[in-house]
Design a protein around this motif. Structure first.
Motif, mmCIF file in Angstrom:
data_model
loop_
_atom_site.group_PDB
_atom_site.id
_atom_site.type_symbol
_atom_site.label_atom_id
_atom_site.label_comp_id
_atom_site.label_asym_id
_atom_site.label_seq_id
_atom_site.Cartn_x
_atom_site.Cartn_y
_atom_site.Cartn_z
ATOM 1 N N MET A 139 -39.826 1.568 -19.002
ATOM 2 C CA MET A 139 -39.109 1.711 -17.792
ATOM 3 C C MET A 139 -38.561 0.374 -17.316
ATOM 4 O O MET A 139 -39.013 -0.606 -17.291
ATOM 5 N N TYR A 140 -37.287 0.666 -16.540
ATOM 6 C CA TYR A 140 -36.709 -0.794 -15.746
ATOM 7 C C TYR A 140 -36.652 -0.334 -14.321
ATOM 8 O O TYR A 140 -35.621 -0.195 -13.849
ATOM 9 N N PRO A 141 -37.858 -0.651 -13.624
ATOM 10 C CA PRO A 141 -37.910 -0.433 -12.123
ATOM 11 C C PRO A 141 -37.029 -1.522 -11.727
ATOM 12 O O PRO A 141 -37.101 -2.654 -12.002
ATOM 13 N N GLU A 142 -36.158 -1.025 -10.464
ATOM 14 C CA GLU A 142 -35.474 -2.058 -10.060
ATOM 15 C C GLU A 142 -36.195 -3.247 -9.227
ATOM 16 O O GLU A 142 -35.605 -4.409 -8.993
ATOM 17 N N ASN A 143 -37.397 -2.940 -8.537
ATOM 18 C CA ASN A 143 -38.090 -3.720 -7.671
ATOM 19 C C ASN A 143 -39.501 -3.329 -7.552
ATOM 20 O O ASN A 143 -39.752 -2.073 -8.237
ATOM 21 N N ILE A 144 -40.366 -3.965 -6.933
ATOM 22 C CA ILE A 144 -41.700 -3.770 -6.744
ATOM 23 C C ILE A 144 -41.821 -2.460 -6.220
ATOM 24 O O ILE A 144 -42.728 -1.615 -6.387
ATOM 25 N N ALA A 145 -41.110 -2.038 -5.056
ATOM 26 C CA ALA A 145 -41.217 -0.760 -4.552
ATOM 27 C C ALA A 145 -40.818 0.516 -5.392
ATOM 28 O O ALA A 145 -41.577 1.502 -5.101
ATOM 29 N N GLN A 146 -40.054 0.193 -6.296
ATOM 30 C CA GLN A 146 -39.687 1.378 -7.078
ATOM 31 C C GLN A 146 -40.834 1.689 -8.052
ATOM 32 O O GLN A 146 -41.283 2.631 -8.323
ATOM 33 N N GLN B 8 -36.594 5.602 -14.362
ATOM 34 C CA GLN B 8 -36.127 4.866 -13.063
ATOM 35 C C GLN B 8 -34.893 5.673 -12.795
ATOM 36 O O GLN B 8 -34.480 5.449 -11.214
ATOM 37 N N TRP B 9 -34.385 6.472 -13.513
ATOM 38 C CA TRP B 9 -33.173 7.528 -12.938
ATOM 39 C C TRP B 9 -33.634 8.333 -11.665
ATOM 40 O O TRP B 9 -32.854 8.809 -10.913
ATOM 41 N N LEU B 10 -35.093 8.853 -11.909
ATOM 42 C CA LEU B 10 -35.624 9.622 -10.883
ATOM 43 C C LEU B 10 -35.470 8.928 -9.505
ATOM 44 O O LEU B 10 -35.591 9.745 -8.435
ATOM 45 N N CYS B 11 -35.816 7.664 -9.338
ATOM 46 C CA CYS B 11 -35.631 6.785 -8.123
ATOM 47 C C CYS B 11 -34.429 7.101 -7.260
ATOM 48 O O CYS B 11 -34.105 6.608 -6.136
ATOM 49 N N ASN B 12 -33.134 7.483 -7.894
ATOM 50 C CA ASN B 12 -32.075 7.820 -7.394
ATOM 51 C C ASN B 12 -31.690 8.966 -6.645
ATOM 52 O O ASN B 12 -32.234 10.027 -7.269
#
Lengths: 289, 122
Positions: free
Chosen positions: A161-168, A124-128
């Motif tokens: 992983m811990y995605p923040e939301n569905i989009a992520q 999930q860090w990659l989504c930042n």
């Protein structure tokens, strides 16, 4: 304030010396990490023949997850972006080899050599986008692309992983599918807010029987403290880029005059008021109509 | 960093077509005992780039490996032990890895190669 570390600072800054030490001296975190990696290794479904495999631990941090791999007799290479975390890993004298690297820049590995990859709480860090040069989509693409190349055919990669939301979650999943992976998301204990854990299980190569996504734990309200023993777990979500698309019938011609007569006849038999059949019924219209 | 990792690593700088093998520059080498497991070596052997391993081992000061190797040699335990030693027990503690194409150096400190790329290399 949010308690998601991704929102506070980039990983190499967030996990500084003090945070890295805090992370690794908490017995609670150690315990959780060990359990997550145990489960990830289980999902990796390596053949049970006692041969040590060469595994990759992406976002290995202080080597907590790597220790599980060592305990199971595997050799591993760990990759992390935080020097402080790696320093702690050195202090703990982990068995695996460590690399300082950023997974968003792609993995610097030769193709087709790794027998499996796990990653605990890292993707999930990659989504930042922590720097102006960061574009999450491109970083995900570089990461999954290079991972796909370096894995042996048929090898699996498991990401907790811990995605923040569905989009992520969708963004991550889509990038993985684009890279060529087959697989999906396994959710353990979906009914529990606390114990709910998501694993992205990917298989390298075209979909086949062996790429079927395993089932999650605790799907039917099983209490989370009891581990295992659940027979009727359920797979939660599967996506597969090679799945045939729903076929739409597209015929240029339309239904035709015969079809209209048939329908009208049907309605008449039902006793409905139906206009009579004339030469205007179902006639061709001019193009400008 | 051990030699099996070196055997896997290749430079992924943008535009580099053949980033393998990375040249090793040695400042300090450590030896650590690791339990011998013939299965691991046998399993890894087909994936190894033998020449890179031999060269790497020489650079680290271990010249016992034969120039050529094929899978029939895996029968001999002596050979397996040599490969095991080269792969798992030699650590490059301090030094650098150099990209064969661009000459870019990746420093190795405390056994950890720094593979972070600059922004213009991604």
């Amino acid at each position: 304030m949010s308690n998601r570390p991704e929102l506070l600072a980039p990983p190499e800054i967030f996990y500084d010396d003090s945070e890295a030490r805090k992370y690794t001296s908490s017995s609670r975190i150690i315990d959780i990490q060990a359990r997550l990696s145990e489960r990830a290794l289980e999902l990796l479904a390596l053949p049970v023949d006692g041969i040590p495999r060469l595994l990759l631990d992406i976002g290995c941090g202080s080597g907590l997850s790597g220790e599980t791999l060592t305990e199971n007799g595997h050799q591993w290479i760990g990759l992390d972006v935080s020097q402080s975390m790696l320093n702690i890993a050195l202090e703990r004298e982990v068995e695996g080899d460590l690399l300082l690297g950023d997974m968003g820049q792609g993995l610097a590995l030769r193709p087709g050599i790794i027998d499996g990859a796990i990653s605990i709480s890292a993707v999930q860090w990659l989504c930042n986008a922590d720097k102006s040069s960061h574009e999450p989509r491109l970083r995900l693409k570089a990461f999954f692309g290079s991972l796909y190349r370096c894995l042996a055919r048929g090898a699996r990669a498991v990401f907790q992983m811990y995605p923040e939301n569905i989009a992520q979650r969708e963004l991550i999943l889509r990038s993985a599918m684009h890279a060529g992976f087959a697989g999906g998301v396994v959710i353990d204990y979906p009914h529990s807010a606390k114990s709910r854990k998501e694993y992205l299980v990917l298989t390298c190569g075209p979909p086949s029987l062996s790429t079927a996504v395993p089932r999650g734990k605790g799907e039917d309200g099983e209490s989370c403290s009891e581990d295992e023993n659940s027979e009727e777990n359920q797979m939660v979500c599967i996506s597969d880029r090679n799945r045939p698309k729903k076929k739409q019938k597209i015929t240029r011609k339309g239904k035709g005059r015969d079809w209209i007569f048939k329908k009208k006849e049907q309605l008449r038999r039902k006793g409905n008021a139906v206009p009579p059949d004339t030469r205007y019924t179902g006639r061709k219209r001019k193009a400008r109509f | 960093m051990r030699l099996f990792t070196h055997n896997m690593l290749s430079s992924n700088i943008k535009g580099v077509s053949n980033g393998f093998p990375l040249r090793i520059e040695v400042e300090q080498v450590l030896e650590k005992q690791v339990d011998f497991n013939p299965d691991f070596v046998k399993n890894l052997f087909p994936k190894l780039e033998w020449k890179a391993l031999v060269d790497g081992a020489r650079t680290l000061g271990y010249a016992e490996l034969p120039e050529e190797a094929d899978s029939s040699m895996l029968e001999s335990e002596e050979f397996l032990r040599k490969v095991h030693h080269a792969l798992l027990e030699l650590h490059l503690e301090e030094g650098a890895l150099t990209c064969p194409e661009t000459g870019r150096k990746f420093p190795v400190t405390k056994g950890i190669p720094n593979m972070l790329l600059h922004e213009d290399e991604v």
